[in-house]
Design an enzyme around this catalytic site. Structure first.
Site, PDB file in Angstrom:
ATOM      1  N   ASN A   1      11.670  -1.738  -6.978  1.00 15.80           N
ATOM      2  CA  ASN A   1      10.338  -0.528  -7.777  1.00 15.80           C
ATOM      3  C   ASN A   1      10.856   0.199  -8.574  1.00 15.80           C
ATOM      4  O   ASN A   1      11.559   0.648  -7.945  1.00 15.80           O
ATOM      5  CB  ASN A   1       9.322  -0.648  -6.761  1.00 15.80           C
ATOM      6  CG  ASN A   1       7.983  -0.208  -7.279  1.00 15.80           C
ATOM      7  OD1 ASN A   1       7.962   1.167  -7.729  1.00 15.80           O
ATOM      8  ND2 ASN A   1       6.859  -1.122  -6.752  1.00 15.80           N
ATOM      9  N   ALA A   2      10.207   0.584  -9.716  1.00 19.37           N
ATOM     10  CA  ALA A   2      10.882   1.536 -10.192  1.00 19.37           C
ATOM     11  C   ALA A   2      10.199   2.884  -9.932  1.00 19.37           C
ATOM     12  O   ALA A   2      10.976   3.952 -10.315  1.00 19.37           O
ATOM     13  CB  ALA A   2      10.509   1.413 -12.334  1.00 19.37           C
TER      14      ALA A   2
END
Length: 163
Positions: free
Chosen positions: A39-40
């Protein structure tokens, strides 16, 4: 059995509230927002704040966000969902967004992390005065656009984040 989200991570200094949909399975298992390793969210927020947030322990990340006027929560308090994809959400129960927003005297922007968060959150908060509503691309690895493209969109938050 419904999946139940977390409480808000926020204090009364918040100028920006970032709303996701509902934590994914990796986050629920770890009891941490944006815990999936791909997840960024943490890298993007680190870029915005000029800090290496991914290198910090989770609690320190949350404290850095709050110190910079950023809060986290989700638009869905609980829902039925197989897996982690928003498309699989059934019978969502909304979080008390209006109640939370009413307690935030410094709030300038609500940012929606992904399409479902924006769709549901805008229904609840559409009549807010003096607060920008910002739709952002999801930080989820399932939203397959590049990190640099996500970063360009997320950069708008720098206008609202306290320094």
């Amino acid at each position: 059995m419904p999946k139940i989200g977390f409480g808000p991570i926020i204090d009364d200094r918040a100028r920006v509230l970032i709303l996701g949909s509902l934590p994914g399975d990796a986050s629920l298992k770890a009891a941490q927002y944006y815990a999936h390793p791909r997840n960024a969210f943490w890298p993007l927020m680190g870029q915005l704040l000029g800090e290496d947030l991914p290198a910090l322990f989770y609690e320190a990340r949350l404290e850095r966000l709050k110190a910079r006027g950023v809060g986290l929560w989700d638009v869905i308090a609980s829902a039925e969902r197989s897996g982690s994809l928003d498309a699989a959400i059934r019978s969502p129960e909304a979080a008390d967004l209006r109640g939370l927003v009413a307690r935030l005297p410094c709030l300038r922007a609500v940012a929606f992390n992904g399409g479902l968060a924006a769709k549901l959150g805008r229904r609840i908060l559409s009549d807010l005065n003096g607060v920008a509503l910002i739709d952002l691309p999801s930080t989820s690895p399932a939203h397959a656009i590049s990190l640099s493209a996500k970063a360009k969109s997320w950069a708008i938050l720098s206008d609202f984040i306290s320094q």
